[in-house]
Design an enzyme around this catalytic site. Structure first.
Site, PDB file in Angstrom:
ATOM      1  N   LEU A 112      -4.523  -5.547  -4.262  1.00  9.55           N
ATOM      2  CA  LEU A 112      -3.474  -4.544  -4.317  1.00  9.55           C
ATOM      3  C   LEU A 112      -2.142  -5.081  -3.795  1.00  9.55           C
ATOM      4  O   LEU A 112      -2.063  -5.595  -2.679  1.00  9.55           O
ATOM      5  CB  LEU A 112      -3.890  -3.315  -3.504  1.00  9.55           C
ATOM      6  CG  LEU A 112      -2.895  -2.147  -3.470  1.00  9.55           C
ATOM      7  CD1 LEU A 112      -2.702  -1.567  -4.861  1.00  9.55           C
ATOM      8  CD2 LEU A 112      -3.369  -1.083  -2.491  1.00  9.55           C
ATOM      9  N   ASP A 113      -1.099  -4.969  -4.627  1.00  4.83           N
ATOM     10  CA  ASP A 113       0.280  -5.335  -4.275  1.00  4.83           C
ATOM     11  C   ASP A 113       0.421  -6.806  -3.892  1.00  4.83           C
ATOM     12  O   ASP A 113       1.354  -7.185  -3.171  1.00  4.83           O
ATOM     13  CB  ASP A 113       0.808  -4.458  -3.123  1.00  4.83           C
ATOM     14  CG  ASP A 113       0.927  -2.999  -3.525  1.00  4.83           C
ATOM     15  OD1 ASP A 113       1.110  -2.736  -4.726  1.00  4.83           O
ATOM     16  OD2 ASP A 113       0.822  -2.120  -2.641  1.00  4.83           O
ATOM     17  N   GLU A 114      -0.486  -7.653  -4.354  1.00  2.66           N
ATOM     18  CA  GLU A 114      -0.413  -9.075  -4.025  1.00  2.66           C
ATOM     19  C   GLU A 114      -0.292  -9.947  -5.262  1.00  2.66           C
ATOM     20  O   GLU A 114      -0.444 -11.170  -5.183  1.00  2.66           O
ATOM     21  CB  GLU A 114      -1.630  -9.498  -3.204  1.00  2.66           C
ATOM     22  CG  GLU A 114      -1.707  -8.851  -1.835  1.00  2.66           C
ATOM     23  CD  GLU A 114      -2.787  -9.451  -0.959  1.00  2.66           C
ATOM     24  OE1 GLU A 114      -3.040 -10.666  -1.081  1.00  2.66           O
ATOM     25  OE2 GLU A 114      -3.393  -8.725  -0.150  1.00  2.66           O
ATOM     26  N   GLY A 133       0.797  -1.211   0.000  1.00 10.65           N
ATOM     27  CA  GLY A 133       0.000   0.000   0.000  1.00 10.65           C
ATOM     28  C   GLY A 133       0.832   1.263   0.000  1.00 10.65           C
ATOM     29  O   GLY A 133       1.976   1.297  -0.459  1.00 10.65           O
TER      30      GLY A 133
END
Length: 399
Positions: free
Chosen positions: A341-343, A315
């Site tokens: 998100l960001d995974e 994040g």
């Protein structure tokens, strides 16, 4: 500082990229950059300007000592890109003329491990007079993975991954024959495949906001011949980086984003990408979260650079949070963007050491180098078909 290696036919093969950036052929000018004065970015304690005579048949190029990140008056340092700077080749300004390819095709396969897989594909290529240039394979051990839907741990069977680079110069059948036989082998072993003949450049679009270091790196590496693609468009939610795009002759479009306009603007962006036949989207520090619709429109074709060593500090504001925790390492991660998100599957990562003496600005400064290099490595791996995605993992084959 390492010396610049240059040949007459190819401007750069390997170089110390941080202090020196090669923009074209026949080095005739050298500039040292000091960003202390916006009105004169070439001014500095070590500022030098060396220029030799040239003509239209021997156009100039530049070697820049220092970093271009943050320079506002770009035109004073880098002249507008002209495709004639590559001689009379007439190359498209968004296509790197120096990148040459042989008749090499790339085959990626993955699936349950079994005896005879390697032999089957090798025999297929041998029968059709294709020479194997490089072959790499991996097999995973049985392990447990977490099923997020059911909250259970499940046993994942042994998996096999292979990348074959083969020469098609003397291939004695039509491509469709090879494609059909590859599919037949995959059907027999329950595998998936991806076959690229290597004769078509992918079209790439770069999304940016206000940070420019990743954009500079992408464009310069592309011009140096390291990224085999066409950079068709740069898209942003701000107008700040238009001078950088103009320098390289790449179209630049601005889509201002607010909470109220985000959905409509994103639809326009997707429409533009469709019109440009974009194959790969690169988020070069684009500070907007993409919608599920956008992510699902380009599965495993959106590469994002995140300024932390994921899965740590997902994040916003990872450097600030890392500083608050007193970390001793910071990193950067390039991954495929997904709905989460960001995974998404991680492609490339790198780290550098920090200490209690470093404040947030120091972390940001050190992280910039990681970010741009990690992003370029990930994009290059994607363009060279060296990535296989299995579940939420990337298997990345070496160069």
């Amino acid at each position: 500082m390492k010396s610049l290696i240059k040949s007459n036919n190819f401007p750069l093969h390997r170089y110390d990229y941080s202090p020196k950036l090669l923009l074209s052929r026949n080095v005739v000018r050298s500039v040292s950059v000091n960003k202390g004065r916006d009105d004169d970015p070439t001014h500095g304690d070590t500022g030098t300007l060396h220029q030799s005579n040239y003509n239209n048949n021997n156009p100039p190029s530049i070697v820049i000592t220092g970093s271009l990140s943050g320079v506002k008056n770009v035109s004073k340092i880098v002249p507008p890109y002209n495709h004639h700077s590559f001689g009379n080749s007439g190359n498209h300004p968004r296509s790197n003329a120096n990148y040459t390819t042989r008749n090499n095709a790339r085959l990626l396969v993955s699936g349950p491990d079994a005896s005879g897989i390697v032999a089957s594909f090798s025999q297929l290529l041998f029968e059709h007079n294709c020479g194997i240039v490089d072959c790499a394979s991996e097999s995973s051990e049985k392990d447990y993975f977490f099923d997020g839907k059911n909250g259970d741990n499940n046993l994942d069977g042994r998996h096999f991954y292979q990348r074959i680079l083969f020469d098609t110069t003397n291939m004695n059948v039509d491509r469709t024959v090879v494609e059909m036989e590859v599919l037949e082998i995959c059907r027999r072993f329950g595998m998936e495949s991806q076959l690229s003949w290597g004769d078509k450049r992918r079209n790439m679009a770069i999304f940016v906001s206000k940070y420019d270091h990743c954009l500079w790196e992408m464009l310069l590496r592309h011009r140096a011949g390291e990224l085999p693609c066409n950079i068709e468009h740069i898209i942003s939610n701000h107008d700040d980086l238009r001078p950088v795009a103009d320098t390289f002759g790449v179209p630049y479009s601005v889509f201002p984003v607010t909470k109220e306009t985000k959905s409509d603007q994103e639809q326009k962006q997707v429409q533009l990408l469709t019109e440009k036949n974009i194959d790969l989207v690169v988020l070069a520090r684009y500070m907007q979260v993409l919608s599920p619709h956008f992510c699902n429109s380009y599965p495993n074709r959106i590469i994002n650079i995140h300024h932390s060593f994921l899965p740590a500090f997902m994040g916003a504001s990872p450097y600030h949070r890392a500083h608050e925790r007193g970390v001793k390492l910071i990193g950067a991660t390039a991954h495929y963007a997904t709905v989460d998100l960001d995974e998404g599957p991680i492609i490339e990562q790198d780290i550098t050491r920090v200490s209690h003496r470093d404040d947030v600005k120091d972390l940001v400064r050190k992280g910039r180098t990681l970010e741009k290099n990690v992003l370029v490595s990930a994009v290059k791996a994607h363009l060279e078909d060296r990535i296989l995605v299995h579940k939420n993992k990337c298997i990345v084959f070496g160069e």
